[in-house]
Design an enzyme around this catalytic site. Structure first.
Site, PDB file in Angstrom:
ATOM      1  N   ALA A 211       0.767  -1.263   0.013  1.00 35.67           N
ATOM      2  CA  ALA A 211      -0.087  -0.094   0.020  1.00 35.67           C
ATOM      3  C   ALA A 211       0.917   1.198  -0.020  1.00 35.67           C
ATOM      4  O   ALA A 211       2.215   1.181   0.007  1.00 35.67           O
ATOM      5  CB  ALA A 211      -0.909   0.122   1.242  1.00 35.67           C
ATOM      6  N   GLN A 215       3.364  -2.190   3.792  1.00 35.65           N
ATOM      7  CA  GLN A 215       3.392  -3.372   3.188  1.00 35.65           C
ATOM      8  C   GLN A 215       3.203  -4.646   4.177  1.00 35.65           C
ATOM      9  O   GLN A 215       3.548  -4.631   5.339  1.00 35.65           O
ATOM     10  CB  GLN A 215       4.466  -3.531   2.162  1.00 35.65           C
ATOM     11  CG  GLN A 215       5.950  -3.871   2.751  1.00 35.65           C
ATOM     12  CD  GLN A 215       7.082  -3.699   1.860  1.00 35.65           C
ATOM     13  OE1 GLN A 215       7.230  -2.787   1.117  1.00 35.65           O
ATOM     14  NE2 GLN A 215       7.869  -4.760   1.907  1.00 35.65           N
ATOM     15  N   LYS A 231       2.371  -6.348   8.930  1.00 36.96           N
ATOM     16  CA  LYS A 231       2.253  -4.983   8.554  1.00 36.96           C
ATOM     17  C   LYS A 231       3.352  -4.147   8.794  1.00 36.96           C
ATOM     18  O   LYS A 231       3.568  -3.860  10.000  1.00 36.96           O
ATOM     19  CB  LYS A 231       0.799  -4.453   8.630  1.00 36.96           C
ATOM     20  CG  LYS A 231       0.733  -3.156   8.003  1.00 36.96           C
ATOM     21  CD  LYS A 231      -0.765  -2.745   8.193  1.00 36.96           C
ATOM     22  CE  LYS A 231      -0.984  -1.335   7.560  1.00 36.96           C
ATOM     23  NZ  LYS A 231      -2.368  -0.804   8.288  1.00 36.96           N
ATOM     24  N   ASP A 363     -12.635   3.722   5.218  1.00 37.25           N
ATOM     25  CA  ASP A 363     -11.783   3.419   3.742  1.00 37.25           C
ATOM     26  C   ASP A 363     -12.145   1.942   3.336  1.00 37.25           C
ATOM     27  O   ASP A 363     -11.403   1.113   3.148  1.00 37.25           O
ATOM     28  CB  ASP A 363     -10.353   3.315   4.128  1.00 37.25           C
ATOM     29  CG  ASP A 363      -9.402   3.393   2.869  1.00 37.25           C
ATOM     30  OD1 ASP A 363      -9.929   4.094   1.930  1.00 37.25           O
ATOM     31  OD2 ASP A 363      -7.829   3.080   2.897  1.00 37.25           O
TER      32      ASP A 363
END
Length: 605
Positions: A211, A215, A231, A363
């Site tokens: 992203a 990542q 992450k 989101d």
């Protein structure tokens, strides 16, 4: 005409003046080369030596500072470079719009513009939009990090930006650059005190997702043997986040000074507010635990939230859940998962968050909504899949008052009540442009809303900024006026609505138009049900507060109002149930018709 003698005299005088002027300049040049004195020459040499020494000392000082303060010097240099890239793109785009963006003539016979001329202008405007979007996307990709996040925000603003901008910026969802394993190891070691080899028995060096800010890698914990997803934040994102946000704010202010109708400063303000939370992964853990607890008493909703194992500012270790994006139709078909059921689950989850719980994931793009196959026998909820909710960095707490006014606004839209729409637009968004606000909120044309057809229309009518802009040249200014007046939390809710519409459309992308429209109607009806629940609960709370006094008469009045509120809720719910049943029957008939109309398979010899 001059005579021969007069011409000769004039020419002689001209030559004399030229000779005199040349002599004066020659004498001046000779004096300038002649030293005034020996002392003057010595002073001049000394001044040259001092100037050279000053330049050398300054150079040595700058180089020495850069050597002994390498991090600071590097930060300043890179920050200046990133800001210059953003500034150059902004100036180029502003100049392109200023020079090449033609005004659109009004429609009508008196406008003086033919249909061909109007089409040519529309095409020229589209070319400028596309050129500007490409320039901005290139600059955002060059800088990366926060700038990619900004581009992803722009790509989700279908209710504001022309289609050329949204389509171009959507490419940034899948064009993020992965950090090297060495950089990831440094971040993990700095935040946890242990290296990758010390923490994990196995660690896949190839990320399963990249992203704009982080990542994700697949790994196995050395201590417990549990398979986890790790992450890790890109190492330079936090370093330059403050200067990047400041640069974006300055660029927006500059564009606003050139184009006063450009009022997107709220976007940089929202990034300034939300980005620090997204950069601290400890908030991911807190939010994930909160939403898991909120849905713990809803076993009928197929929602799965990964369990958080450990969180620091830049490293998050969570339970690994195998699955694929919810809009991967081939994957859904492979596991016999009905896209309509996925759409229903997504709608229920976010309607529950918005109108009942008030804790909203802001989101919900397809990359954050995964589907995990399940067997119906093992699942309590009765579905053959789980909807996995990822990336818990961006949430908003919605107040009871906001939820009530938002629900009333949607109820008025469903009924097509113009007076109520105007009233609740003013209460909720603080704008008198209620028609445009309704279009932005629903993604539908005003004629469909006005005809009371959101839950009854037979043909879909979609809202398009580009199409409306060809009819209303002042549309962009009106949209920015609306968005600059609404509360900040409503901006995120609008963005969430738009992302959910995109998810719904992608789930039915390969279906006929009639099936897509029935899916949209079902979404409206589900939303209406949750609006009724929010209104019922808000009114019950208001009745309880207003009837705090003692006495039998007060208790009777309070009870009567409460009963009336419940009766109204049951009446409206019954109407929704009838509409939902009618849609189910229509779906069943459509499937039967499709089954009987299917051509027979040819028999092979």
């Amino acid at each position: 005409m001059l005579g021969a003698g007069s011409a000769r005299a004039l020419w002689t005088a001209t030559l004399a003046r030229r000779a005199l002027r040349a002599g004066v300049w020659r004498e001046a040049a000779t004096r300038s080369r002649r030293p005034y004195s020996a002392a003057h020459g010595t002073a001049r040499k000394a001044w040259r030596w001092r100037r050279g020494a000053a330049v050398a000392a300054a150079s040595v000082g700058v180089c020495g500072y850069a050597v002994y303060n390498y991090d600071t010097a590097y930060f300043v240099a890179v920050s200046a470079l990133r800001s210059s890239v953003a500034a150059a793109a902004t100036c180029q785009v502003a100049w392109d719009y200023y020079r090449n963006f033609p005004d659109l003539p009004p429609e009508g016979v008196d406008s003086g513009a033919s249909a061909e001329e109007r089409l040519r202008i529309v095409e020229a405007r589209s070319a400028v939009h596309l050129r500007a979007a490409e320039r901005v996307r290139h600059a955002l990709m060059r800088n990366g990090g926060v700038y990619i996040k900004l581009g992803q925000h722009l790509g989700a603003m279908h209710y504001v930006l022309p289609e050329e901008w949204c389509t171009t910026m959507q490419m940034l969802q899948d064009q993020n650059t992965a950090s090297s394993l060495e950089d990831i190891d440094r971040v993990v070691t700095a935040d946890t005190g242990q290296s990758i080899d010390q923490l994990f028995a196995t660690f896949d060096p190839v990320p399963i997702g990249v992203a704009s800010l982080a990542q994700v890698h697949r790994a196995v914990l050395r201590e417990t043997g549990e398979e986890v997803a790790v992450k890790v934040q890109h190492p330079m994102v936090r370093t330059y986040s403050d200067i990047d946000i400041a640069a974006v704010s300055v660029m927006f202010e500059f564009v606003h000074s050139v184009f006063p109708d450009f009022k997107f400063m709220w976007l940089s303000a929202e990034m300034k507010s939300s980005l620090p939370r997204e950069l601290d992964f400890r908030s991911d853990q807190t939010n994930a635990e909160q939403v898991a607890w909120n849905f713990s008493n809803h076993p009928d909703i197929p929602l799965a939230v990964p369990r958080m194992v450990r969180a620091t500012e830049r490293v998050l270790i969570m339970e690994y859940i195998d699955g694929r994006r919810c809009d991967d139709l081939a994957y859904l078909r492979k596991h016999d998962i009905d896209p309509a059921h996925v759409s229903r689950a997504v709608g229920r989850v976010f309607a529950e968050m918005t109108f009942v719980q008030g804790f909203l994931h802001c989101d919900p793009h397809p990359g954050n909504l995964f589907v995990r196959p399940r067997t119906r026998a093992d699942a309590v909820h009765g579905y053959n899949f789980d909807l996995v909710l990822l990336d818990h960095g961006l949430y908003r707490q919605l107040s009871p008052r906001f939820r009530y006014e938002y629900a009333e606004m949607w109820r008025a839209l469903m009924k097509g009540d113009g007076d109520q729409i105007r009233y609740w637009s003013r209460r909720l968004a603080g704008t008198d442009l209620y028609r445009l606000f309704s279009i932005i909120l629903t993604g539908q044309d005003w004629s469909m809303i006005e005809a009371k057809s959101l839950t009854r229309a037979t043909t879909p009518v979609q809202f398009s900024v580009s199409e409306l802009a060809t009819q209303q040249p002042d549309l962009l200014r009106q949209i920015t006026d609306v968005l600059s007046s609404v509360p900040p939390v409503l901006l995120l809710v609008l963005k969430t609505n738009d992302l959910l519409r995109m998810v719904d459309q992608s789930l039915f992308a390969d279906q006929p138009a009639a099936v897509q429209h029935r899916a949209q109607l079902r979404s409206w009806l589900r939303l209406s049900h949750y609006c009724l629940v929010a209104i019922r609960d808000a009114r019950a709370a208001e009745i309880g507060r207003s009837g705090s006094g003692a006495g039998a008469a007060q208790s009777v009045r309070r009870t009567c109002r409460l009963v009336a509120s419940w009766l109204g809720f049951w009446r409206d719910s019954a109407v929704l149930a009838v509409l939902i049943a009618a849609l189910a029957v229509e779906d069943l008939l459509a499937r039967w018709r499709a089954l009987f109309r299917r051509p027979a398979t040819a028999v092979q010899p």
